[in-house]
Design an enzyme around this catalytic site. Structure first.
Site, short mmCIF file in Angstrom:
data_model
loop_
_atom_site.label_atom_id
_atom_site.label_comp_id
_atom_site.label_asym_id
_atom_site.label_seq_id
_atom_site.Cartn_x
_atom_site.Cartn_y
_atom_site.Cartn_z
N LYS A 264 -8.44 -63.87 -121.76
CA LYS A 264 -9.25 -62.82 -122.40
C LYS A 264 -9.03 -62.90 -123.90
O LYS A 264 -7.89 -63.07 -124.37
CB LYS A 264 -8.84 -61.46 -121.85
CG LYS A 264 -9.64 -60.28 -122.40
CD LYS A 264 -9.21 -58.98 -121.73
CE LYS A 264 -9.98 -57.77 -122.24
NZ LYS A 264 -9.58 -56.53 -121.53
N SER A 336 -13.73 -54.25 -119.78
CA SER A 336 -13.58 -55.15 -120.92
C SER A 336 -13.06 -56.53 -120.54
O SER A 336 -13.21 -57.47 -121.31
CB SER A 336 -12.67 -54.51 -121.98
OG SER A 336 -11.34 -54.44 -121.54
N SER A 360 -10.00 -51.85 -116.85
CA SER A 360 -10.57 -53.12 -117.30
C SER A 360 -10.18 -54.32 -116.45
O SER A 360 -10.70 -55.42 -116.67
CB SER A 360 -10.19 -53.38 -118.76
OG SER A 360 -10.88 -52.50 -119.61
#
Length: 655
Positions: A264, A336, A360
């Protein structure tokens, strides 16, 4: 703030006259000046009154319709009557100042002090508080993201009063002997991490070959999914060649040796952009080697891409677009950790590392139909990772198999010397847990197939309800996350960069609200959090429980308490409003298996047991073949509501 019965008076010359009559000893030369001052005063009061009417719609009027101020206002105003013109003017200025400050105090629910005390606050704020605030801001808040100077106030979710002793031992993962290389590259792409590791270990495929396969898939599907920020080709091939070289010398680093993966894009890697998904930081290069990246590099894993993070780790909108769900590309991925979920689901990487502060990991994993673990808070070090909240942020793996989640967790867990919250947690080996000795609860919204499968494998399953009295769970999460986030992005807001944010109803709105949360109320929220933790501990009378992984109240509770949960795919249903001639697109079904803090091994063991006799997690999304007559409108008609709407529901109902 004046509280008045009857109709609220309008700002008029009669009110100005009334006020001036209260100071009869003023000279006539001050009349014009004082009229202006009075108008300013009542303008301030009118604004304050309009705001307060939402919360205190009460009125108090005398028979002659003159406004009646609280005693504190009357004392200050009446004192002007005994002063000469010079001092009367200064007195009136103080009335105005006190009224303006009082209006601001209503935003903090602190309008209970008299004017003298309000003015004392103003004097102390200017002379004492503001210099300290500015000095601290200059010292630690000049750089955004919370990468430096972490708070020494450390959250520990441990329930046991005894400190864990000893060194954590590695997990004994199952053997994958006999695995043969498929002829089709698509089949290779959807193999488990352990299976791919066996192919590399037995030299049926090189890490360089495998890296090429996944880089090609990333570039093939990213135009549709919008899930990749940066391809790390040069680094990937360098690491892959090194993995192959080591193996040729007889050095095998373990099951992640030569395995490609994605991070990420809030996790920093030297020489590559770490954009945090945000327009404000899209060209940012942080020459910091994140601790989790170090762990994976030492395990021999190969980084092939930096994957989408929603802007500043909020939802799935980022500066380059909005990430889609591979199972239904008309939908967005939510959460996210959008890139890690979508890429893992689509077979673009064997696994990825995402993060969760409030949903998330759980939300995008559920929507994209992958298996993902939100571990116990403190399991994985966060040095080099953008910080939202130091007592909520967690890193965890996105995989397609629960066994892979266990393997990845084993590689990345441990004490990060620069992350005060990280710990060496002595997990038992999830591959050695005897599930027949476990009692597992199931909530009303649990997936009953999971319950029945585990029961058939010897697990004792019982109806269960998690009881607690704290009714502000979502609000406590909001206060904690938003205030902490603002501390890490204070400069960003002050410099007006929030005006460039990709979705104005998300962080910009929440962080403006956080600006007026007082320190006292933040601490009270943490005390409520402590009460919640104690109540959940007392209510958690089973070894684990099964329930919806995306229930918002439960997401907030789990993150506040530090509970681990593994999200497990349990099936598929037809999409809403499908094309008349059908489609292969599907809506994923999933559930969560929750365990007490430091008992991630139990959740993993139960998930592995369920997946050992089901194949939902092995299904492949229809990116290449939606159906003969299926097309996707652009822009898509399916909208996913922003997280903010979920946060506010409970409070809107109460007001």
């Amino acid at each position: 703030m004046a509280v008045m019965d009857g109709p609220r008076p309008t700002l008029s010359s009669s009110m100005a006259t009334w006020f001036l009559d209260m100071c009869p000893n003023m000279s006539s030369s001050l009349t014009h000046f004082m009229s202006s001052l009075v108008l300013l005063l009542f303008s301030s009061l009118a604004v304050c009154s309009a705001f307060m009417s939402e919360f205190q719609p009460q009125h108090d009027f005398t028979n002659n319709n003159s406004p009646v101020f609280p005693a504190s206002h009357r004392l200050l105003a009446s004192s002007c009557q005994k002063m000469d013109s010079k001092h009367g003017s200064e007195c009136s200025k103080k009335v105005v100042e006190a009224s303006q400050i009082r209006c601001a105090l209503t935003l903090l629910d602190a309008d209970f002090l008299n004017d003298t005390k309000v003015l004392e606050i103003a004097k102390a704020e200017k002379e004492y508080n503001i210099p300290i605030i500015r000095a601290n801001r200059k010292l630690v808040a000049a750089v955004n993201g919370g990468l430096h100077n972490p708070s020494p106030l450390v959250f520990n979710p441990e329930w046991s009063k005894e400190q864990s002793q000893g060194k954590a031992s590695r997990f004994n993962h199952p053997s994958t002997l006999g695995i043969r290389r498929p002829k089709n590259e698509d089949d290779i792409a959807f193999m488990s991490v352990l299976e791919l590791g066996e192919l590399i270990k037995t030299k049926q495929i090189t890490s360089e070959e495998l890296t090429k396969i996944f880089l090609e898939r990333l570039k093939r599907y990213n135009p549709v999914l919008e899930a990749v920020v940066t391809y790390t080709d040069d680094l990937a091939y360098e690491q892959a060649k090194e993995a192959d070289k080591l193996l040729s010398k007889g050095i095998y680093l373990g099951p992640l040796h030569g395995i490609p993966y994605g991070l990420k894009d809030i996790i920093s890697v030297p020489h590559y952009k770490t954009t945090w998904g945000s327009t404000s930081f899209k060209n940012q290069v942080l020459n910091i080697e994140a601790w989790v990246y170090k762990r994976l590099k030492s395990a021999g894993a190969v980084l092939v891409a930096k994957l989408v993070s929603g802007s500043l780790a909020y939802d799935d909108i980022w500066f380059g677009g909005r990430t889609r769900n591979p199972w239904n590309i008309e939908e967005f991925s939510t959460g996210s950790s959008a890139g890690p979920a979508a890429c893992t689901s689509a077979g673009m990487v064997p696994f990825a590392i995402g993060s969760e502060t409030a949903g998330s990991i759980t939300y995008p994993a559920a929507r994209c139909g992958v298996t993902a673990l939100r571990p116990t808070f403190g399991t994985v070090g966060r040095t080099g990772v953008m910080s939202l909240s130091e007592s909520l942020d967690k890193l965890g793996p996105f995989c397609r198999y629960a066994t892979d989640c266990a393997v990845i967790l084993d590689a990345i867990r441990g004490k990060d010397p620069d992350d005060y919250s990280s710990r060496n947690i002595l997990f038992d080996d999830p591959f050695s847990v005897d599930i027949t000795k476990l009692t597992v609860g199931y909530l009303e919204d649990a997936d009953k197939e999971v319950v029945h499968v585990l029961e058939s494998k010897g697990v004792k399953v019982v109806p269960f309800k998690l009881n607690y009295t704290v009714d502000s769970v979502q609000g406590v999460l909001n206060f904690t996350m938003d205030v902490d986030m603002l501390a890490h992005f204070d400069e960003w807001q002050r410099s007006g960069k929030d005006d460039d944010y990709e979705a104005q109803d998300q962080w910009p709105l929440e962080l403006r609200r956080a600006r007026v949360v007082s320190a006292v109320d933040y601490v009270q929220a943490q005390r409520a959090r402590g009460k919640l933790i104690q109540e959940v501990k007392e209510s958690f009378t089973v070894d684990a429980f099964i329930g919806n992984a995306t229930d918002w109240e439960r997401v907030c509770l789990g993150n506040l308490v530090g509970l681990p949960v593994i999200v497990v795919p349990t099936g598929f249903t037809n999409i809403s409003n499908p094309p008349s001639n059908g489609t292969r697109r599907r809506t994923t079904i999933n559930t969560g298996i929750y365990a007490p803090p430091n008992h991630d091994h139990i959740a993993l063991a139960l998930a592995m047991a369920y997946q050992s006799v089901t194949n939902h997690h092995k299904q492949r999304p229809p990116i290449d073949d939606l159906g003969s007559d299926d097309t996707i409108p652009n822009p898509p008609i399916v909208a996913i509501p922003p997280r903010r709407l979920h946060l506010q529901e409970i409070y809107i109902e109460k007001l």
